[in-house]
Design a protein around this motif. Structure first.
Motif, PDB file in Angstrom:
ATOM      1  N   THR A  97       0.828  -1.194   0.000  1.00 29.96           N
ATOM      2  CA  THR A  97       0.000   0.000   0.000  1.00 29.96           C
ATOM      3  C   THR A  97       0.861   1.242   0.000  1.00 29.96           C
ATOM      4  O   THR A  97       0.609   2.188  -0.742  1.00 29.96           O
ATOM      5  N   LEU A 100       2.346   1.869  -3.288  1.00 31.68           N
ATOM      6  CA  LEU A 100       1.340   2.442  -4.173  1.00 31.68           C
ATOM      7  C   LEU A 100       1.163   3.923  -3.868  1.00 31.68           C
ATOM      8  O   LEU A 100       1.139   4.772  -4.761  1.00 31.68           O
ATOM      9  N   ARG A 266     -18.159  -7.915  -8.146  1.00 29.15           N
ATOM     10  CA  ARG A 266     -17.352  -7.109  -9.054  1.00 29.15           C
ATOM     11  C   ARG A 266     -17.381  -5.640  -8.659  1.00 29.15           C
ATOM     12  O   ARG A 266     -16.355  -4.975  -8.623  1.00 29.15           O
ATOM     13  N   LYS A 269     -15.182  -5.152  -5.810  1.00 28.90           N
ATOM     14  CA  LYS A 269     -13.762  -5.060  -6.177  1.00 28.90           C
ATOM     15  C   LYS A 269     -13.416  -3.657  -6.657  1.00 28.90           C
ATOM     16  O   LYS A 269     -12.404  -3.084  -6.294  1.00 28.90           O
ATOM     17  N   ILE A 270     -14.305  -3.120  -7.484  1.00 33.77           N
ATOM     18  CA  ILE A 270     -14.073  -1.769  -7.996  1.00 33.77           C
ATOM     19  C   ILE A 270     -14.059  -0.788  -6.837  1.00 33.77           C
ATOM     20  O   ILE A 270     -13.201   0.092  -6.748  1.00 33.77           O
ATOM     21  N   MET A 272     -13.315  -1.401  -3.791  1.00 36.11           N
ATOM     22  CA  MET A 272     -12.097  -1.558  -2.997  1.00 36.11           C
ATOM     23  C   MET A 272     -10.938  -0.805  -3.630  1.00 36.11           C
ATOM     24  O   MET A 272     -10.138  -0.167  -2.958  1.00 36.11           O
ATOM     25  N   ARG A 273     -10.883  -0.899  -4.948  1.00 37.92           N
ATOM     26  CA  ARG A 273      -9.814  -0.194  -5.643  1.00 37.92           C
ATOM     27  C   ARG A 273      -9.946   1.318  -5.427  1.00 37.92           C
ATOM     28  O   ARG A 273      -8.981   2.014  -5.155  1.00 37.92           O
ATOM     29  N   GLN A 274     -11.192   1.769  -5.528  1.00 37.91           N
ATOM     30  CA  GLN A 274     -11.458   3.193  -5.313  1.00 37.91           C
ATOM     31  C   GLN A 274     -11.011   3.608  -3.908  1.00 37.91           C
ATOM     32  O   GLN A 274     -10.397   4.651  -3.720  1.00 37.91           O
ATOM     33  N   THR A 276      -8.745   2.222  -2.055  1.00 46.01           N
ATOM     34  CA  THR A 276      -7.283   2.252  -1.975  1.00 46.01           C
ATOM     35  C   THR A 276      -6.760   3.572  -2.530  1.00 46.01           C
ATOM     36  O   THR A 276      -5.893   4.208  -1.944  1.00 46.01           O
ATOM     37  N   ARG A 277      -7.353   3.985  -3.655  1.00 46.28           N
ATOM     38  CA  ARG A 277      -6.945   5.260  -4.242  1.00 46.28           C
ATOM     39  C   ARG A 277      -7.214   6.398  -3.287  1.00 46.28           C
ATOM     40  O   ARG A 277      -6.363   7.255  -3.057  1.00 46.28           O
TER      41      ARG A 277
END
Lengths: 508, 182
Positions: A97, A100, A266, A269-270, A272-274, A276-277
């Motif tokens: 993390t 990233l 799905r 998942k999206i 989660m990515r958001q 993280t960003r």
């Protein structure tokens, strides 16, 4: 509790775990209520069915396999050690993390040399040709911005005030950049009639070199990218350490932009990515708020900056005739007031090439004796001291060491001014408040051992003494019994000042 | 307590508990060995504040819980690639079809019909309830021992047990009825 039945208590009643009064009540009820009685009967049968499951004997060879497995597990190298540093799942996740976050963070950094104005304007279509006034304006802005940044850095102490040379170079860079902007704009003006397509391809063709009004060669910078590349190269060339990230607006919290409703896998998942960003951006903002300027090199690889390049390539002064046996001071010396990193004498290549070469250079008592005998002729060295003359020991009033946070390179350092002192402390990541050192009366000595991923090591100065006209710093590297953790140890001490050249000797 | 003595007294208990928890001999041996190795490692620090038996159970149950948890995680990640190629609408249906995380019941484990049916019913319980039932009915632990083994309050043990028994009763309804008839 049901007024009619005691179904909830039946399980406990069956096990005889109900308090006596309650048990009596249930018993009384059971004598009257057929339904509960039936329930209890079923529970009993279930309990009996489960408890009648047969007990199994241990499979043959179970104990032998157990011991074999235990031996295997004890001798196997855990995953964490295979990697050379302790990795748990959480750690790995954290590292990933932060990697990233760093990536995003550094991508968003804009150089402080680059004001918002000129570069951005240049690629913006109609506005790509700046008027004289605009150029003058941009130049002023740039200069002001740099001045502000200098002040911030000076206040924080990360930018040493003595680096006049660098500052000078920096201001000349600003001027030359502005000059180039000017030249570029003029060049562009002449081409203003060229078709837009052609112009754009010219933008991408890199930065051509043109002959300026002064007859000298100038780089013609025609795009934001060119300017950035150029400034980046200039920054590297001059060893400028400060870059200032621009503050951006970002998400308010981790959930920003994520709808509060049930999601399929799905969408999750999206989301989660958001998240993280979002977190990465929030972290970046927090970091900005805490420390608006970020020294280059505070990341994973501490670099030795300053003079190191020259010192690295140039010949190294060897103190003493028995020079191949000691680490001696590179150019500069204590009087120059800069951190002088000790280097191996020419020919001893091992210092920079092996993990811990120091023992190979000075492992034996014979070497120590040879060192003491050093009878050298150079003018700058006092006359040879009497053989066996008592060494004058120095006591240190303050010292601190750590197995972590060192520079990860072998060396010793003599620090004789406060700018270098704060520089050193920022490099060894000594986070607490600076210990005050009066450099008119004192100096600091640091010793560093190389990074070792397999062992936890310590380095300690054992003694500092005046011997044969040298300030002899003896240090010892020990291996912590605690076990395999990576280390980059250092030890820093503060002693009364001395004009002597230092010499670092490792003792067994 | 010496290691040999500990193993002699508890290896079988741990193995049987594992067997009932995981439902097949292969996984049971794996789990039991894992738990026993942990127990042996921790044996020098065992202070004796509960019975060694309870302590062994606790280690076994904790080891098992960790496994269940990591299996669930693995199961989740394994199922991801499937979803990557499926349309959004299919997802709900697929979710329902995900393979059960519990390992299949070992056909050779139980030789008689009763035992097989009961073990099958046990495997339908959730992890914690199964542990409670096994400790109570098979190992004959008191409520207090169960609470210590599982690190749960006694009240929770009582309610779990009651609920688990009710579930088992439903699952084994026809079975115990026929049992009664015979």
């Amino acid at each position: 509790m049901s007024a009619k039945h005691y179904k909830d208590q039946l399980s406990e009643y069956l096990d005889g775990e109900l308090p006596a009064a309650e048990a009596a009540r249930v018993k009384n009820h059971l004598s009257k209520c057929a339904e509960c009685k039936e329930d209890l009967g079923e529970l009993k049968r279930v309990a009996k069915a489960v408890s009648s499951l047969p007990k199994k004997e241990l499979p043959p060879g179970f104990i032998a396999r157990l011991y074999a497995r235990r031996r295997r597990e004890e001798t196997a190298v855990p995953a964490s050690q295979r990697w050379g540093f302790p990795v748990s799942g959480k750690m790995a996740a954290l590292a990933l993390t932060s990697l990233l976050a760093c990536f995003i963070f550094f991508r968003q950094i804009s150089y402080r040399m680059l004001p918002d104005m000129p570069g951005a304007a240049m690629v913006a279509g109609e506005a790509d040709i700046m008027s004289e006034d605009e150029i003058a304006d941009a130049r002023m802005k740039m200069v002001a911005q740099n001045r502000r940044a200098d002040k911030t850095a000076a206040r924080r102490g990360t930018w040493s005030g003595t680096e006049k040379k660098e500052q000078k170079a920096r201001s000349s860079l600003v001027a030359s950049t502005a000059r180039m902007l000017e030249a570029g704009a003029k060049g562009r003006k002449m081409k203003a009639e060229a078709p837009a397509k052609k112009r754009r391809s010219a933008l991408r063709a890199g930065a051509p070199v043109v002959v300026g009004k002064d007859g000298k060669l100038h780089r013609k910078i025609t795009s934001n990218e060119d300017l950035r590349d150029f400034l980046g190269a200039e920054r590297d060339r001059m060893g400028i350490r400060e870059i200032i990230p621009r503050r951006g607006t970002g998400p308010k919290n981790a959930w920003d932009g994520i709808r509060n409703e049930p999601m399929g896998r799905r969408q999750a998942k999206i989301a989660m990515r958001q998240m993280t960003r979002n977190l990465a951006q929030i972290n970046e903002r927090a970091r900005w708020n805490k420390a608006p300027s970020v020294p280059i090199g505070t990341g994973a690889t501490p670099r030795i900056l300053g003079k190191s390049k020259r010192a690295r390539s140039g010949p190294i002064a060897v103190s003493g005739a028995a020079g191949d046996a000691d680490l001696s001071l590179a150019s500069g010396g204590s009087s120059a007031g800069s951190i002088a990193y000790m280097r191996a004498p020419a020919g001893v290549r091992a210092l920079s090439e092996t993990r811990d070469p120091a023992p190979k250079i000075l492992p034996t008592k014979q070497d120590l004796a040879r060192m003491r005998r050093v009878p050298s002729s150079p003018v700058d060295r006092p006359a040879k001291a009497e053989e066996g003359a008592p060494a004058k020991p120095f006591a240190w009033r303050l010292d601190f060491d750590s197995a972590q946070g060192g520079m990860g390179a072998v060396g010793g350092a003599l620090i004789t001014n406060s700018a270098d002192w704060s520089d050193l402390l920022s490099r060894v990541r000594f986070a607490d408040s600076l210990p005050a050192v009066d450099f008119s009366k004192e100096l600091a000595i640091g010793v560093f051992a190389s990074r070792d991923v397999n062992r936890s090591r310590r380095i300690r100065v054992v003694s500092v003494s005046e011997e044969n006209g040298l300030l002899v710093v003896r240090y010892r590297i020990t291996i912590d019994a605690k076990g395999p953790t990576p280390s980059a140890p250092y030890h820093i001490i503060i002693i009364p000042t001395s004009k002597l050249r230092p010499s670092f000797i490792q003792v067994p | 307590m010496p290691e040999d003595e500990f193993l002699e007294q508890h290896a079988q208990l741990v193995y049987n508990l594992s067997l009932r928890l995981v439902g097949n001999a292969v996984d049971a041996e794996d789990l039991a060995q894992d738990a026993l190795i942990r127990a042996l490692k921790a044996l020098p620090t065992f202070r004796g504040d509960c019975a060694p038996r309870t302590w062994a159970y606790r280690i076994t149950v904790n080891t098992w819980k960790n496994r269940v948890r990591s299996q669930m995680r693995r199961g989740f990640w394994k199922s991801l690639p499937l979803n990557l190629f499926s349309g959004g609408d299919e997802e709900e249906g697929r979710e329902a079809n995900l393979p059960d995380n519990e390992p299949a019941l070992d056909a050779g484990l139980e030789t008689n019909e009763t035992a097989r049916t009961v073990q099958k019913a046990l495997m339908t319980l959730d992890a914690e309830s199964r542990a409670v039932v096994v400790l109570r009915e098979i190992e004959g632990c008191s409520y207090q021992e169960i609470a210590q083994s599982l690190g749960l309050p006694e009240g929770t043990v009582k309610s779990r047990l009651s609920r688990a028994r009710a579930q088992l009763k439903e699952k084994l309804k026809g079975f115990v009825e026929s049992d009664k008839a015979t």
